[in-house]
Design an enzyme around this catalytic site. Structure first.
Site, PDB file in Angstrom:
ATOM      1  N   CYS A 173      50.520  30.054  44.711  1.00  0.00           N
ATOM      2  CA  CYS A 173      49.339  30.358  45.534  1.00  0.00           C
ATOM      3  C   CYS A 173      48.252  29.282  45.500  1.00  0.00           C
ATOM      4  CB  CYS A 173      48.752  31.715  45.187  1.00  0.00           C
ATOM      5  SG  CYS A 173      49.682  32.701  44.053  1.00  0.00           S
ATOM      6  N   ARG A 181      57.222  29.481  33.495  1.00  0.00           N
ATOM      7  CA  ARG A 181      56.405  30.408  32.711  1.00  0.00           C
ATOM      8  C   ARG A 181      56.881  30.365  31.263  1.00  0.00           C
ATOM      9  NH1 ARG A 181      55.860  35.330  37.187  1.00  0.00           N
ATOM     10  NH2 ARG A 181      55.062  33.930  38.799  1.00  0.00           N
ATOM     11  N   GLN A 238      61.113  31.200  43.586  1.00  0.00           N
ATOM     12  CA  GLN A 238      60.932  32.446  44.320  1.00  0.00           C
ATOM     13  C   GLN A 238      61.009  32.176  45.812  1.00  0.00           C
ATOM     14  OE1 GLN A 238      57.134  34.016  42.991  1.00  0.00           O
ATOM     15  NE2 GLN A 238      58.204  35.510  41.735  1.00  0.00           N
ATOM     16  N   ASP A 240      58.856  32.631  47.865  1.00  0.00           N
ATOM     17  CA  ASP A 240      57.432  32.926  47.811  1.00  0.00           C
ATOM     18  C   ASP A 240      56.769  32.471  49.108  1.00  0.00           C
ATOM     19  OD1 ASP A 240      55.094  33.661  46.619  1.00  0.00           O
ATOM     20  OD2 ASP A 240      54.873  31.817  45.450  1.00  0.00           O
ATOM     21  N   HIS A 266      52.743  32.701  51.309  1.00  0.00           N
ATOM     22  CA  HIS A 266      51.365  33.184  51.388  1.00  0.00           C
ATOM     23  C   HIS A 266      50.933  33.166  52.837  1.00  0.00           C
ATOM     24  CE1 HIS A 266      51.834  32.026  47.178  1.00  0.00           C
ATOM     25  NE2 HIS A 266      51.155  33.137  46.992  1.00  0.00           N
ATOM     26  N   LYS A 297      48.060  46.698  46.823  1.00  0.00           N
ATOM     27  CA  LYS A 297      49.393  46.126  47.038  1.00  0.00           C
ATOM     28  C   LYS A 297      50.422  47.195  47.367  1.00  0.00           C
ATOM     29  CE  LYS A 297      50.457  46.467  42.147  1.00  0.00           C
ATOM     30  NZ  LYS A 297      51.100  45.978  40.968  1.00  0.00           N
ATOM     31  N   HIS A 321      50.075  37.693  49.396  1.00  0.00           N
ATOM     32  CA  HIS A 321      51.184  37.121  48.625  1.00  0.00           C
ATOM     33  C   HIS A 321      52.381  38.003  48.939  1.00  0.00           C
ATOM     34  CE1 HIS A 321      48.285  35.442  45.524  1.00  0.00           C
ATOM     35  NE2 HIS A 321      47.586  36.480  45.949  1.00  0.00           N
TER      36      HIS A 321
HETATM   37 ZN   LIG Z   1      50.990  34.193  45.266  1.00  0.00          ZN
END
Ligand SMILES: [Zn+2]
Ligand SMILES: [Zn+2]
Length: 718
Positions: A409, A438, A456, A458, A460, A539, A585
């Site tokens: 992000c 991580r 991911q 992922d 945004h 969320k 997200h």
């Molecule tokens: Zn994010």
């Protein structure tokens, strides 16, 4: 009864029954004899005291039973077990403990006042906890007797129990010792030794455990009142709050599973401990059924499938990061290609961003404050530090510490902010498969489920507030399309404003209403989790179930009001004034690595054609057909299909077909003399279904169609 007599009786009731072990069990050490003697003394006194209290008070109490029935009982005398017997002998046999006015009780512990009484059986989670907790005492007793262990703690877990004990600084438990330990546990269980609950004063506790330094420390730390509870069971006396089973005979089946090392972490210096874990059930049949289930699960374990199919491996030189072999990479890329195709259809733009950032970025995003411990930080190269101190142009402060990104992000925020933005560009949907790191503890790493490095799907979405609803609907539709193809069902839950939230309450209210409307419009069932949102926005949680009905949490849709403020993101609104976008997200697969593991287990290694690293194997009948077989292989490969050749003529045709089916090749193309002359192939599926002779070109075409439409059952619909 004298101590010697008592010892003999205990051994007869327990260990002596198996003559094989008597030699292995050491004679009762003096300290244990003393502890047992003191326990008996205190026990006799407690029994007397209780009897006299019951007699003196002679009070009738009212007990309400499950189902609403009310009965009379005698204070300090009637036990839950007696009442269970009155209800039914089955209940009395299967109950493991009672709940009295909400408090957990031993079945043999006399009731004291008017009570609401419930019974726990093994079928409930609380009942299992009591059952497994009692079983760990049996394990403790066996370890004390066979290994001379100094016991530390023995809790129940979500699936069984373990016991931590001390064997000296050097000695460990060997796997080869587990069978003997397990046999003693089984004998102690078969001896049906009662659990006896004793209230002891602090002084008495110290006396009872004077030979166990760990228990002495626990007494010092944990026992705050004048008394605490200890339990006696056979030759074991242990400090424990309870409750327990009535007797060890309720444990019909017990199995020890693992031995490992552990550490005493409470007060004082850390000490090396040994941990043995196990599981137990009321009956042997239940234990057998559990073992069968476990074997099935082990067969499906993605780590086993990953090894057997040569998909991936791990290496101690890069803990928590996966090496994907060619076949595993094929599955990985097919998954990513699927999401990429959806991105194109759905107006997402894929980007690539750095993985290493100055910690200043993480200070702005808030990760450095809240997430620092989970991030890998690195020092910049020496040359940076040197130039920052020598060069005139370099900043006067030392070079920044760098950290590997744990999420994308903040990088996407920098991308949004790198030039002025207009409302005409919104919604801006940035997608990124960048590697994330991580700092998971090494103990928590396991296969593809938890990694230190992963990617991911992922993305945004930066949008204007009035675009939120359409965007959320788009996200939900994205989830449904992907999960349908993967064969998953899913449940949705809306998590709303927690008590400690950031931002304007009216903004929250609006956003929650938007999410709610989008969910209603979507038409799938959903539930509300009030107060469960993140502090920065509400969320939608996605709980999916795989083909085996097992739950996984993979996808997420998360609103964020804070990130645009932290990065001061702005766009020029329709009216010309600057406005803050809202960030969504969202991820559908979540970690691609983890999803690959879930899918491997869900299909048990029988991959659907579009993901399969074993799509086709060409099998020539004899050596004369090898050249044509090679040509067929080249044609399939040129079309982008995975194709192997099994030209090993040392094996018969039927053996090679069988071998291909066991390896889960979706299709086998057999080519003999006839097929060679007609440019055809004879097709079978991995379920040994014969599809007959096909023109090679048409067969390739059909496979491509089935691959590109990502059907789950290409073998059936070919
Ligand atoms: Zn994010
Ligand atoms: Zn206990």
């Amino acid at each position: 009864m004298g101590l010697c007599q008592r010892w003999r009786r205990l051994r007869l009731s327990g260990l002596q029954t198996c003559r094989l072990h008597t030699a292995a069990v050491p004679a009762p050490p003096q300290w244990l004899a003393e502890r047992l003697g003191l326990f008996e003394e205190l026990w006799t006194a407690q029994v007397k005291k209780l009897a006299s209290v019951a007699q003196k008070e002679h009070r009738t109490i009212k007990i309400s039973l499950p189902g609403g029935q009310r009965v009379d009982a005698v204070a300090w005398s009637t036990t839950p077990y007696q009442l269970a017997q009155q209800i039914s002998s089955t209940l009395a046999d299967t109950a493991v403990a009672a709940q009295v006015n909400g408090e957990l009780y031993d079945l043999e512990r006399p009731l004291e006042t008017d009570s609401d009484l419930r019974f726990l059986t093994f079928s409930s989670a609380e009942g299992k906890a009591v059952f497994w907790h009692s079983s760990t005492h049996v394990l403790g007793a066996a370890a004390e007797q066979l290994l001379g262990a100094v016991l530390c703690r023995g809790p129940s877990t979500e699936c069984g129990f373990y016991h931590d004990f001390f064997l000296g600084k050097e000695r460990t438990v060997r796997g080869s010792e587990l069978p003997a330990l397990e046999r003693i546990c089984q004998e102690l269980a078969a001896a049906a030794q009662p659990f006896r609950r004793l209230e002891a004063s602090q002084d008495q506790l110290r006396q009872l455990f004077k030979d166990n330094p760990f228990k002495l420390r626990l007494i010092e730390e944990k026992v705050t009142g004048p008394t605490a509870i200890v339990y006696g069971c056979g030759m074991l006396v242990d400090l424990c709050r309870g409750p327990h089973l009535r007797h060890t005979g309720q444990i019909g089946g017990l199995k020890l599973l693992t031995n490992s090392s552990s550490l005493w972490r409470s007060s004082g210096a850390p000490e090396p401990l040994q941990r043995v874990s196990g599981i137990s059930f009321p009956t042997m049949e239940e234990l057998r059924a559990w073992e069968e289930g476990r074997e099935e699960a082990e067969l499906r374990d993605h780590r086993r499938i990953g090894k057997a199919q040569e998909l991936f491996f791990f290496h101690e030189l890069s803990p928590g990061s996966c090496f994907f072999l060619p076949r595993g990479t094929r599955v990985y890329n097919a998954l990513v290609a699927f999401i990429r195709a959806e991105y194109t259809r759905r107006g997402f733009s894929e980007v690539k961003t750095p993985i290493l950032f100055s910690t200043k970025l993480w200070e702005v995003s808030g990760h450095w404050e809240h997430y620092q411990e989970d991030m890998f930080a690195l020092q910049p190269p020496d040359s940076d530090r040197l130039s920052s101190s020598l060069s005139d142009h370099a900043p006067s402060h030392p070079a920044d510490t760098l950290a590997l990104k744990p999420m994308n992000c903040p990088a996407h925020c920098l991308m949004f902010a790198h030039r002025p933005r207009s409302w005409r560009e919104l919604p801006l949907r940035l997608a990124d498969f960048g590697a994330l790191h991580r700092a998971e503890a090494s103990g928590s790493l396991g296969g593809l489920t938890r990694l230190r490095c992963f990617q991911q799907d992922d993305a945004h979405i930066f949008c204007a507030p009035d675009q939120l609803e359409t965007e959320i609907q788009g996200c939900l539709d994205f989830l449904r399309s992907v999960y349908t193809v993967l064969g998953f069902s899913f449940r949705l839950a809306l998590s709303t404003r927690p008590s400690s939230f950031l931002g304007e309450p009216c903004l929250w209210d609006q956003a929650e209403q938007v999410l709610q409307r989008a969910l209603e419009e979507f038409g799938e069932p959903w539930e509300l989790n009030p107060g469960d949102g993140a502090f920065y926005g509400p969320k939608i949680d996605v709980h999916l179930r795989d083909a085996l009905g097992r739950p996984h949490q993979c996808g997420t849709i998360q609103l964020d009001f804070q990130l645009p403020l932290r990065f001061d993101l702005q766009y020029k609104g329709q009216a010309g004034a600057p406005e803050h976008p809202v960030v969504i997200h969202r991820a559908v697969l979540g970690s691609v690595e983890r999803m690959l593991g879930v899918l491997a287990e869900s299909c048990g290694g029988k991959w659907p054609l579009w993901l399969s690293p074993f799509q086709v194997v060409v099998i020539p009948v004899g050596t004369e057909q090898e050249e044509y077989a090679r040509e067929a292989q080249r044609r399939l490969q040129a079309a982008g299909l995975v194709c192997d050749l099994d030209a090993n003529s040392g094996l018969t045709l039927s053996r090679r077909v069988r071998r291909a089916q066991l390896a889960h090749y979706n299709f086998q193309f057999v080519v003999g003399q006839k097929e060679q002359s007609k440019r055809t192939v004879n097709i079978r599926t991995r379920d040994n279904c014969q599809l007959g002779e096909w023109d090679l070109t048409e067969a390739v075409q059909r496979l491509l169609e089935l691959q590109n439409t990502r059907v789950p059952n290409a073998e059936q619909v070919f």
